[in-house]
Write an enzyme that holds these catalytic residues in place. Structure first.
Site, mmCIF file in Angstrom:
data_model
loop_
_atom_site.group_PDB
_atom_site.id
_atom_site.type_symbol
_atom_site.label_atom_id
_atom_site.label_comp_id
_atom_site.label_asym_id
_atom_site.label_seq_id
_atom_site.Cartn_x
_atom_site.Cartn_y
_atom_site.Cartn_z
ATOM 1 C CE LYS A 65 -3.066 -8.282 -4.301
ATOM 2 N NZ LYS A 65 -3.533 -7.301 -3.285
ATOM 3 C CG PHE A 71 -0.271 0.457 2.493
ATOM 4 C CD1 PHE A 71 -0.145 1.811 2.799
ATOM 5 C CD2 PHE A 71 0.261 -0.455 3.398
ATOM 6 C CE1 PHE A 71 0.491 2.227 3.962
ATOM 7 C CE2 PHE A 71 0.895 -0.040 4.563
ATOM 8 C CZ PHE A 71 1.005 1.301 4.839
ATOM 9 C CD GLU A 80 8.481 -2.873 8.273
ATOM 10 O OE1 GLU A 80 7.843 -3.910 8.055
ATOM 11 O OE2 GLU A 80 8.992 -2.187 7.365
ATOM 12 C CB SER A 120 4.858 -7.376 5.582
ATOM 13 O OG SER A 120 3.944 -8.376 5.215
ATOM 14 C CB CYS A 158 10.412 -0.488 2.618
ATOM 15 S SG CYS A 158 11.119 0.169 1.124
ATOM 16 C CD GLU A 175 -5.626 -5.979 0.145
ATOM 17 O OE1 GLU A 175 -4.617 -5.673 -0.544
ATOM 18 O OE2 GLU A 175 -5.670 -6.990 0.866
ATOM 19 N NE ARG A 176 -3.820 -2.694 4.062
ATOM 20 C CZ ARG A 176 -2.760 -2.911 4.806
ATOM 21 N NH1 ARG A 176 -2.052 -1.912 5.251
ATOM 22 N NH2 ARG A 176 -2.402 -4.129 5.111
HETATM 23 P P1 NAD Z 1 1.604 -6.614 3.008
HETATM 24 O O1 NAD Z 1 2.635 -7.661 3.059
HETATM 25 O O2 NAD Z 1 0.511 -6.652 4.013
HETATM 26 O O3 NAD Z 1 0.893 -6.614 1.579
HETATM 27 C C1 NAD Z 1 1.623 -6.622 0.381
HETATM 28 C C2 NAD Z 1 0.797 -7.307 -0.704
HETATM 29 O O4 NAD Z 1 0.554 -8.663 -0.308
HETATM 30 C C3 NAD Z 1 -0.561 -6.665 -0.911
HETATM 31 O O5 NAD Z 1 -0.858 -6.647 -2.283
HETATM 32 C C4 NAD Z 1 -1.509 -7.591 -0.158
HETATM 33 O O6 NAD Z 1 -2.802 -7.646 -0.722
HETATM 34 C C5 NAD Z 1 -0.828 -8.945 -0.275
HETATM 35 N N1 NAD Z 1 -1.091 -9.798 0.887
HETATM 36 C C6 NAD Z 1 -1.324 -9.406 2.166
HETATM 37 N N2 NAD Z 1 -1.527 -10.482 2.954
HETATM 38 C C7 NAD Z 1 -1.409 -11.571 2.176
HETATM 39 C C8 NAD Z 1 -1.511 -12.982 2.418
HETATM 40 N N3 NAD Z 1 -1.756 -13.465 3.633
HETATM 41 N N4 NAD Z 1 -1.316 -13.812 1.389
HETATM 42 C C9 NAD Z 1 -1.053 -13.348 0.154
HETATM 43 N N5 NAD Z 1 -0.964 -12.030 -0.136
HETATM 44 C C10 NAD Z 1 -1.137 -11.143 0.858
HETATM 45 O O7 NAD Z 1 2.366 -5.206 3.069
HETATM 46 P P2 NAD Z 1 1.740 -3.765 3.161
HETATM 47 O O8 NAD Z 1 1.199 -3.556 4.544
HETATM 48 O O9 NAD Z 1 0.860 -3.475 2.012
HETATM 49 O O10 NAD Z 1 3.059 -2.877 2.975
HETATM 50 C C11 NAD Z 1 3.927 -2.572 4.012
HETATM 51 C C12 NAD Z 1 5.089 -3.518 4.092
HETATM 52 O O11 NAD Z 1 5.767 -3.552 2.847
HETATM 53 C C13 NAD Z 1 6.144 -3.103 5.109
HETATM 54 O O12 NAD Z 1 6.598 -4.256 5.779
HETATM 55 C C14 NAD Z 1 7.243 -2.503 4.260
HETATM 56 O O13 NAD Z 1 8.533 -2.540 4.835
HETATM 57 C C15 NAD Z 1 7.173 -3.364 3.062
HETATM 58 N N6 NAD Z 1 7.773 -2.718 1.910
HETATM 59 C C16 NAD Z 1 8.991 -3.175 1.501
HETATM 60 C C17 NAD Z 1 9.617 -2.554 0.447
HETATM 61 C C18 NAD Z 1 10.955 -3.012 -0.014
HETATM 62 O O14 NAD Z 1 11.389 -2.536 -1.035
HETATM 63 N N7 NAD Z 1 11.618 -3.917 0.665
HETATM 64 C C19 NAD Z 1 9.001 -1.482 -0.216
HETATM 65 C C20 NAD Z 1 7.745 -1.062 0.216
HETATM 66 C C21 NAD Z 1 7.142 -1.696 1.282
#
Ligand code: NAD
Length: 500
Positions: free
Chosen positions: A173, A149, A382, A226, A281, A176-177
């Site tokens: 994909k 998101f 985090e 994450s 991140c 969704e937020r």
């Molecule tokens: P998230 O992991 O909750 O979601 C990321 C994606 O995965 C979304 O599209 C979501 O719909 C999907 N998802 C969520 N739960 C899932 C599940 N159980 N099974 C399959 N798919 C699922 O992350 P977020 O809250 O949207 O974003 C924040 C996180 O992303 C933080 O941990 C941040 O550090 C990380 N991030 C990392 C980088 C990097 O480059 N390393 C960059 C941006 C964000």
């Protein structure tokens, strides 16, 4: 209520196979739209459309592909204000920061505009007598991008321009937020002349993700999100024989040595900890500070934190907006409470922050926590909110030990006036991206982005040269043309000019 749709085969698709989900304006706390949640059937439709489009797109000349990438770049520039407003409305970040993320995405598009150079291949003339060897890189097919998101424009643009420029079809994909930016980008790709089906969007949650991971015709998966989900994506997609790059979470440390320019370090730390409400991140969420300057630094940091203007992202003068959801606010405030309970000193407390006129918004104020130790939850987890921990250390060696013992290895920075200390730091620290007096060292687009340890699963960093390699596979051609007058005799052994 507006329904935010999918984008499949060049058209909006409003299938709600797995229902719908509320999309909020985090500054007001109001539901502003519903997003369609796709099903496995929607994923199949998108991948099938991608596969059909791939046949043609992968054969389109480099010159034509380049012109479409340039047109897309131009459209992104022209629509930056509109897109930034959309991002700010659903994500909450301030408009200037939304423009900043579009700018960083634009840089990747510009890198991908150089596709003709990037795909030139290699040629060895006369590798053996009368024999030439050359290699080319070919696209791999339909590739999927699953994005978080916090950068609804930039992260899809870390992936899709490189995947598309190299001749693949892409299925996105998004989170969704804040799902609107993805469809906005899809329309720009179409206007730029990209054939329908090359860029698709399927909105949704785990159902859509799992369908992509298990789909036979998805050749590769790029994920950013994450750490627990990154691990899951990497394990699941790898078991299906797919290429995977899965970028995870982070805990980024900014080391401040006693010889640093203190005012500069404080200003960099403030922006890097509280910008985008700490939902980056690469946010610097831990200041690792030499004991001798820690009191002075904390006093200045507290003053700077209190001076941050917190309000809705589209308001003039806003430095920092709300966090993404009510649940995120509750989680962040819980971690601040835990810090106090576990022995840290709360210097600036952002809990219960309210903004006049936006009482329903998901705001957390900038928070400074001092005397943090590495066993406390506020350090171990985090936070992904506007919270900076101050960990006090005796010097550079202890600072490096703290960072290297942390399971994450995304980004880090050092603030110092000593070139020797900076060199020592960047050589010994086990982190993928290092800043020297630069708080958020996100590499420019012609390098690649990636962390180490629990911040990345898979071998490949994202965008830049590693992105080109990830979205292509090598084909090596060994070629000779028989001499008409001197026919060759059969050779039953492996031949090598080196041992002749
Ligand atoms: P998230 O992991 O909750 O979601 C990321 C994606 O995965 C979304 O599209 C979501 O719909 C999907 N998802 C969520 N739960 C899932 C599940 N159980 N099974 C399959 N798919 C699922 O992350 P977020 O809250 O949207 O974003 C924040 C996180 O992303 C933080 O941990 C941040 O550090 C990380 N991030 C990392 C980088 C990097 O480059 N390393 C960059 C941006 C964000």
């Amino acid at each position: 209520m507006t329904l935010i749709t999918h984008w499949i085969a060049g058209a909006a698709v409003d299938s709600t196979g797995a229902g719908t989900q509320d999309v909020y304006n985090p500054a007001t706390g109001e539901v502003i739209a519903q997003v369609a949640l796709g099903s496995a059937a929607d994923v199949d439709a998108a991948v099938t459309s991608g596969l059909a489009a791939f046949e043609g797109w992968s054969q389109v000349s480099l010159a034509k592909r380049t012109s479409i990438l340039f047109a897309f770049r131009q459209l992104l520039v022209e629509h930056t204000d509109e897109l930034a407003a959309l991002v700010s409305r659903e994500h909450g970040k301030v408009i200037s920061d939304a423009k900043g993320e579009i700018g960083r995405g634009l840089e990747v598009v510009e890198f991908a505009c150089g596709l003709a150079s990037l795909l030139k291949g290699e040629y060895s003339d006369q590798a053996a007598t009368g024999l030439d060897v050359y290699s080319v890189r070919e696209p791999i097919g339909v590739v999927a991008g699953i994005t978080p998101f916090n950068f609804p424009t930039m992260v899809p643009l870390w992936m899709s321009p490189v995947a598309i420029a190299t001749g693949n079809a892409f299925v996105l994909k998004p989170s969704e937020r804040d799902p609107s930016a993805a469809v906005f980008l899809a329309r720009l790709w179409q206007q730029a002349g990209l054939p329908d089906g090359v860029f698709n969007v399927v909105q949704g949650d785990k159902t859509v993700v799992d369908a992509l991971l298990l789909h036979d015709d998805v050749a590769a998966v790029s994920f950013v999100g994450s750490t627990p989900i990154a691990k899951y994506i990497h394990t699941t997609a790898s078991a299906q024989g797919k290429r995977v790059q899965a970028l995870g979470g982070a805990k980024n440390h900014g080391v401040v040595l006693a010889d640093a320019d203190l005012d500069d370090a404080v200003s960099q730390l403030t922006a890097a900890a509280f910008g985008a409400a700490g939902e980056r991140c690469m946010a610097l969420s831990v200041a690792v500070v030499e004991d001798s300057i820690a009191d002075a630094l904390v006093a200045k940091l507290a003053e700077a934190a209190r001076a941050v203007t917190v309000t809705a992202g589209d308001q003039p003068g806003a430095d920092m907006g709300p966090v993404i959801t009510a649940a995120a606010k509750e989680r962040i405030e819980g971690l601040i409470t835990s810090a106090e309970e576990q022995g840290a000193t709360l210097v600036v407390d952002g809990r219960g922050h309210t903004v006049p006129g936006y009482e329903g918004g998901f705001f957390v104020g900038p928070t400074v926590v001092d005397h943090v130790t590495t066993d406390q939850d506020v350090y171990r987890i985090e936070v992904f909110g506007p919270v900076i921990d101050v960990v006090r250390v005796s010097g550079l060696d202890e600072a490096i030990d703290v960072i290297n013992a942390n399971p994450y290895g995304n980004g880090t920075a050092i603030f110092t006036s000593s070139g020797e200390a900076a060199r020592e730091f960047r050589r010994r620290v086990k982190v993928g991206m290092v800043g020297v007096n630069v708080p958020i060292p996100v590499p420019v687009a012609w390098h690649s982005f990636g962390g180490w340890k629990d911040s990345l699963f898979g071998e490949s960093h994202i965008y830049g040269p590693e992105g080109v390699r990830f979205y292509t596979r090598a084909k090596v051609i060994t070629q000779r043309w028989p001499h008409r007058e001197k026919p060759s005799a059969p050779s039953f052994h492996f031949t090598s000019d080196a041992t002749k």
